[in-house]
Motif scaffolding. Structure first.
Motif, PDB file in Angstrom:
ATOM      1  N   SER A   4     113.405   7.085  56.463  1.00 49.12           N
ATOM      2  CA  SER A   4     112.427   8.174  56.393  1.00 49.12           C
ATOM      3  C   SER A   4     111.476   7.899  55.233  1.00 49.12           C
ATOM      4  O   SER A   4     111.908   7.819  54.085  1.00 49.12           O
ATOM      5  N   GLU A   6     107.502   8.886  53.646  1.00 48.74           N
ATOM      6  CA  GLU A   6     106.271   9.669  53.722  1.00 48.74           C
ATOM      7  C   GLU A   6     105.117   8.669  53.740  1.00 48.74           C
ATOM      8  O   GLU A   6     104.895   7.947  52.772  1.00 48.74           O
ATOM      9  N   ASN A   8     101.155   8.203  54.138  1.00 48.59           N
ATOM     10  CA  ASN A   8      99.853   8.883  54.083  1.00 48.59           C
ATOM     11  C   ASN A   8     100.016  10.395  54.181  1.00 48.59           C
ATOM     12  O   ASN A   8      99.243  11.082  54.839  1.00 48.59           O
ATOM     13  N   GLY A   9     101.059  10.900  53.530  1.00 44.87           N
ATOM     14  CA  GLY A   9     101.263  12.342  53.452  1.00 44.87           C
ATOM     15  C   GLY A   9     102.030  12.963  54.603  1.00 44.87           C
ATOM     16  O   GLY A   9     102.260  14.168  54.604  1.00 44.87           O
ATOM     17  N   ARG A  10     102.449  12.153  55.565  1.00 46.86           N
ATOM     18  CA  ARG A  10     103.232  12.717  56.674  1.00 46.86           C
ATOM     19  C   ARG A  10     104.556  11.964  56.800  1.00 46.86           C
ATOM     20  O   ARG A  10     104.614  10.753  56.583  1.00 46.86           O
ATOM     21  N   PRO A  11     105.611  12.681  57.175  1.00 45.97           N
ATOM     22  CA  PRO A  11     106.911  12.012  57.293  1.00 45.97           C
ATOM     23  C   PRO A  11     106.978  11.132  58.543  1.00 45.97           C
ATOM     24  O   PRO A  11     106.522  11.512  59.616  1.00 45.97           O
ATOM     25  N   VAL A  12     107.536   9.946  58.362  1.00 46.48           N
ATOM     26  CA  VAL A  12     107.795   9.038  59.481  1.00 46.48           C
ATOM     27  C   VAL A  12     109.261   8.626  59.355  1.00 46.48           C
ATOM     28  O   VAL A  12     109.655   8.047  58.343  1.00 46.48           O
ATOM     29  N   SER A  80      90.305  14.074  54.615  1.00 45.63           N
ATOM     30  CA  SER A  80      90.516  14.675  55.932  1.00 45.63           C
ATOM     31  C   SER A  80      89.217  14.859  56.714  1.00 45.63           C
ATOM     32  O   SER A  80      89.236  14.894  57.938  1.00 45.63           O
TER      33      SER A  80
END
Length: 156
Positions: A4, A6, A8-12, A80
């Motif tokens: 797990s 993070e 670019n700011g999102r969890p993968v 964004s």
């Protein structure tokens, strides 16, 4: 193994083989192909990303080593609304690329360099980017791009 990260700011999170390199996790699992695979030996720097804010060559970091950490790729630099990061903009404005293959790694290394040294000299930029190879340019415009991104006057 379950990894797990993070990105670019999102969890993968994904189950991957133990020996999966971070560069392959980013490209194949996260679908972020801006991080290039150049040499697989840390020689070229095309795979440079930020791991917890520090530049690393993702071809020599296992995805498991990045488990629980934050990775930023070149895709994660723009805001964004799609506007470019100052280093990305400076590379465009100063023509700091030719074929573009080394550019993502060069940009990520430059972001890290400027975080550590916000007003580098041209010599300090050259020393700071020595682990990133460009086979197309003479580095002059790359160095100018970093100087420009630092807010300093670019001398021609």
């Amino acid at each position: 193994m379950k990894v797990s990260i993070e990105v670019n700011g999102r969890p993968v999170a994904e189950e991957v083989p133990d020996r999966t390199l971070l560069v392959h996790f980013l490209r194949d699992t996260a679908g972020l192909t801006g991080t290039n695979i150049g040499c697989d030996t840390t020689s070229c720097g095309a795979c440079t990303v930020l791991l917890d804010g520090e530049s690393v060559k993702s071809c020599t970091v296992l995805a498991a080593q990045a488990d629980g950490h934050a990775v930023t790729t070149v895709e994660g630099l723009s805001s964004s609304d799609g506007s470019l990061h100052p280093v990305q903009r400076a590379f465009r404005d100063q023509h700091g690329l030719q074929c573009g293959f080394c550019t993502p790694g060069m940009i990520m290394a430059s972001v890290s360099l400027l975080a550590d040294n916000p007003k580098p000299t041209r010599d300090e930029v050259r020393a700071g980017l020595e682990g990133n190879l460009c086979r197309c340019t003479g580095y002059h415009n790359i160095v100018s791009a970093v100087i420009d991104a630092s807010g300093q006057e670019v001398d021609r």
